[in-house]
Motif scaffolding. Structure first.
Motif, PDB file in Angstrom:
ATOM      1  N   LEU A 140      39.959  50.818  29.871  1.00  0.00           N
ATOM      2  CA  LEU A 140      39.780  51.690  30.932  1.00  0.00           C
ATOM      3  C   LEU A 140      40.164  50.510  32.197  1.00  0.00           C
ATOM      4  N   ILE A 141      39.334  50.049  32.770  1.00  0.00           N
ATOM      5  CA  ILE A 141      39.564  49.150  34.189  1.00  0.00           C
ATOM      6  C   ILE A 141      40.870  49.795  34.908  1.00  0.00           C
ATOM      7  N   GLY A 142      42.138  49.179  34.283  1.00  0.00           N
ATOM      8  CA  GLY A 142      43.270  49.455  35.035  1.00  0.00           C
ATOM      9  C   GLY A 142      43.266  50.886  35.412  1.00  0.00           C
ATOM     10  N   THR A 147      47.810  47.723  41.024  1.00  0.00           N
ATOM     11  CA  THR A 147      48.091  46.560  40.059  1.00  0.00           C
ATOM     12  C   THR A 147      47.585  45.230  40.281  1.00  0.00           C
ATOM     13  N   VAL A 148      47.293  44.488  41.808  1.00  0.00           N
ATOM     14  CA  VAL A 148      46.342  43.555  41.599  1.00  0.00           C
ATOM     15  C   VAL A 148      44.973  44.250  41.898  1.00  0.00           C
ATOM     16  N   ALA A 149      44.532  45.130  42.140  1.00  0.00           N
ATOM     17  CA  ALA A 149      43.811  45.570  42.270  1.00  0.00           C
ATOM     18  C   ALA A 149      42.474  45.426  40.973  1.00  0.00           C
ATOM     19  N   ALA A 150      43.495  45.682  39.835  1.00  0.00           N
ATOM     20  CA  ALA A 150      42.865  45.997  38.330  1.00  0.00           C
ATOM     21  C   ALA A 150      42.801  44.839  38.112  1.00  0.00           C
ATOM     22  N   PHE A 151      43.446  44.101  38.171  1.00  0.00           N
ATOM     23  CA  PHE A 151      43.371  42.329  38.108  1.00  0.00           C
ATOM     24  C   PHE A 151      42.566  41.418  38.443  1.00  0.00           C
ATOM     25  N   LEU A 152      42.083  42.367  39.941  1.00  0.00           N
ATOM     26  CA  LEU A 152      40.452  41.199  40.046  1.00  0.00           C
ATOM     27  C   LEU A 152      39.349  42.189  39.542  1.00  0.00           C
ATOM     28  N   VAL A 153      39.697  43.271  39.623  1.00  0.00           N
ATOM     29  CA  VAL A 153      38.427  44.317  39.225  1.00  0.00           C
ATOM     30  C   VAL A 153      38.311  43.377  37.516  1.00  0.00           C
ATOM     31  N   ALA A 154      39.131  42.874  37.071  1.00  0.00           N
ATOM     32  CA  ALA A 154      39.079  42.701  35.594  1.00  0.00           C
ATOM     33  C   ALA A 154      37.822  41.471  35.711  1.00  0.00           C
ATOM     34  N   GLN A 155      39.118  40.784  36.738  1.00  0.00           N
ATOM     35  CA  GLN A 155      38.534  39.478  36.543  1.00  0.00           C
ATOM     36  C   GLN A 155      37.065  39.112  36.550  1.00  0.00           C
ATOM     37  N   GLY A 156      36.842  40.198  37.749  1.00  0.00           N
ATOM     38  CA  GLY A 156      34.892  40.093  38.221  1.00  0.00           C
ATOM     39  C   GLY A 156      34.622  40.229  37.138  1.00  0.00           C
ATOM     40  N   VAL A 157      34.318  41.070  36.317  1.00  0.00           N
ATOM     41  CA  VAL A 157      34.390  42.171  35.176  1.00  0.00           C
ATOM     42  C   VAL A 157      33.573  40.623  33.960  1.00  0.00           C
ATOM     43  N   GLY A 158      34.380  39.653  34.432  1.00  0.00           N
ATOM     44  CA  GLY A 158      34.524  38.201  33.570  1.00  0.00           C
ATOM     45  C   GLY A 158      35.141  38.829  32.278  1.00  0.00           C
ATOM     46  N   LEU A 159      36.528  39.116  32.075  1.00  0.00           N
ATOM     47  CA  LEU A 159      37.527  39.079  31.474  1.00  0.00           C
ATOM     48  C   LEU A 159      39.091  37.675  31.858  1.00  0.00           C
ATOM     49  N   HIS A 160      38.629  36.242  31.429  1.00  0.00           N
ATOM     50  CA  HIS A 160      39.420  35.839  32.405  1.00  0.00           C
ATOM     51  C   HIS A 160      40.590  35.244  31.134  1.00  0.00           C
ATOM     52  N   THR A 161      39.871  35.417  30.137  1.00  0.00           N
ATOM     53  CA  THR A 161      40.876  34.515  28.738  1.00  0.00           C
ATOM     54  C   THR A 161      40.656  35.361  28.182  1.00  0.00           C
ATOM     55  N   PRO A 162      41.945  36.088  27.099  1.00  0.00           N
ATOM     56  CA  PRO A 162      43.733  35.601  28.465  1.00  0.00           C
ATOM     57  C   PRO A 162      42.889  36.672  30.043  1.00  0.00           C
ATOM     58  N   THR A 209      48.113  48.093  32.995  1.00  0.00           N
ATOM     59  CA  THR A 209      48.125  50.050  33.037  1.00  0.00           C
ATOM     60  C   THR A 209      47.538  50.658  34.439  1.00  0.00           C
ATOM     61  N   ALA A 210      47.289  49.552  35.268  1.00  0.00           N
ATOM     62  CA  ALA A 210      47.404  50.243  36.494  1.00  0.00           C
ATOM     63  C   ALA A 210      48.536  51.095  36.581  1.00  0.00           C
ATOM     64  N   LEU A 211      49.321  49.291  36.792  1.00  0.00           N
ATOM     65  CA  LEU A 211      50.304  50.178  37.092  1.00  0.00           C
ATOM     66  C   LEU A 211      51.229  51.264  36.383  1.00  0.00           C
TER      67      LEU A 211
END
Length: 427
Positions: free
Chosen positions: A152-154, A37-52, A60-62
């Motif tokens: 897809l990331i999750g 769960t945490v890894a998917a959240f960080l990866v999504a933020q890393g590709v620029g998905l911040h808002t929302p 999805t990962a969970l």
């Protein structure tokens, strides 16, 4: 009392072992799911998905991380398909009709139909949910695209977590469920044997045995699911290389235990009927006492056979073939010898013992079933005795004919004549 203490001890030991093993497994599973769960959240933020915030990726990962790798892949594909289908339908409806009450109804109906056509299983409702979330947002294309990317990331992170940290192979839990099934049968047999040695059986005791025998049949589906889950947990799992498979022996053993439990239900049904219909005739009291002690000895030996059988199955599943085979062969031989010694006693002339004949014949038939079923597991199979089981069936049939003839005859039990038989023929 001794048998009851033994049963309580077996249950307590099994519960402590279950807590220890399930505790480690639960902690490892919680760590895997939390990490995904945490890894998917960080990866999504890393590709620029911040808002929302990219909570869809974390969710999805969970949801994708499952107990087995094959189910993880299946759930990942199904969830991606459900989100893509929902987003595509929402974008289409937004471009054509916009948001109205009837377009919402049409969108939900179309989403459910699409999910059924795609065979999305538990992720079916994800299609209308994704469609409604996108339909109610401004900039449907952007929102839909972001939701697809997060999904897809999750899904990818969930699959990678299960590949890097594969779940435990469930072989041990499957074999433990199989062993507990055997222990339950053995405890019932030993409990009944101890009570029969102590004295005449009460109706309460025979009823409890029958209810316990009926409950045994509920264990077979649970053990079957555990074996199927163990087989599934090995697929695409690198940890399976270090764990031996369950194998066909476990399946054969489950079938043998299930058939034995069905036979025991029939046996204890006969015991309960005989206990309720007991007349207490004085001339039968001595014979009934001999039968009670004999049945106790045979039930004890059957319980030992089942107990050793469960241990052999567990040893085979742990690649320790040969462990316990000697004790198993000895238990089978003891049951055979005991059965051979009392066969003529249990199935004799039933004219003055008609109330116990059904119990005796059912007991011998149950022993034959146990010997036939349990002798198929293990190598080499124990040698059959010289006596053929068909002799028992012939003796039971003959005794049944004598019983029916005696009931039809007006001759008193004290006379030695049997209708339809020459007077000089041996009974």
């Amino acid at each position: 009392m001794t048998a009851r203490r033994r049963r309580i001890g077996v249950h307590a030991a099994a519960w402590v072992l279950l807590v220890r093993q399930r505790g480690r497994s639960a902690a490892f599973r919680a760590a895997r799911m939390t990490g995904a769960t945490v890894a998917a959240f960080l990866v999504a933020q890393g590709v620029g998905l911040h808002t929302p915030p990219p909570l869809i990726a974390a969710l999805t990962a969970l949801l994708v991380v499952q107990a087995t790798l094959s189910s993880t892949l299946l759930n990942g594909v199904q969830r991606v398909l459900s989100v893509v289908a929902g987003v595509a339908l929402a974008v289409l409806f937004t471009a054509v009709v916009g948001l109205t009450w009837w377009s919402l109804a049409a969108l939900v109906a179309a989403s459910i139909l699409a999910g059924q056509l795609l065979r999305l299983g538990p992720h079916l409702v994800e299609v209308p949910i994704s469609a409604m979330l996108v339909l109610g947002a401004s900039g449907a294309e952007d929102v839909g695209g972001g939701r697809v990317v997060e999904t897809l990331i999750g899904a990818a992170v969930g699959v990678l977590v299960n590949v890097a940290f594969p779940p435990a192979v469930q072989t041990r839990f499957a074999t433990q469920a199989l062993e507990r099934f055997a222990d339950e049968i053995a405890c019932l047999l030993h409990d009944a044997a101890s009570a029969l040695r102590a004295g005449p059986v009460t109706v309460e005791q025979s009823t409890r045995w029958l209810e316990d025998a009926r409950r045994l049949n509920r264990h077979a589906p649970r053990v079957d699911r555990a074996l199927a889950h163990a087989e599934e947990s090995r697929r695409l799992n690198l940890r399976a290389l270090r764990v031996p498979p369950v194998g066909r022996t476990a399946r054969t053993g489950l079938d043998a235990l299930e058939h034995a439990s069905v036979s025991l239900r029939t046996l204890f049904r006969a015991v309960d009927d005989a206990t309720r219909e007991r007349t207490g005739v004085q001339e039968d009291a001595g014979y009934a006492d001999v039968v009670r002690r004999t049945v106790a000895s045979l039930l004890e030996r059957m319980g030992t056979v089942v107990l050793e059988f469960g241990r052999v199955l567990v040893a085979d599943a742990r690649a320790a073939a040969g462990t316990g085979q000697g004790r198993m062969a000895g238990a089978l031989q003891a049951l055979r010898s005991g059965r051979a010694l009392v066969q003529d006693l249990l199935i004799g002339d039933p004219r003055s013992h008609s109330g116990l004949w059904e119990v005796n014949s059912t007991l011998l038939a149950t022993i034959d079933r146990v010997l036939d079923e349990f002798d198929t597991v293990g190598d080499p199979p124990a040698q059959r005795p010289a006596g053929d089981p068909s002799r028992t069936r012939w003796a039971a049939t003959t005794a049944g004919q004598r019983l029916r003839a005696a009931r039809r005859s007006p001759t008193r039990h004290g006379s030695g004549a049997v209708p339809g038989r020459p007077a000089g023929e041996d009974a």
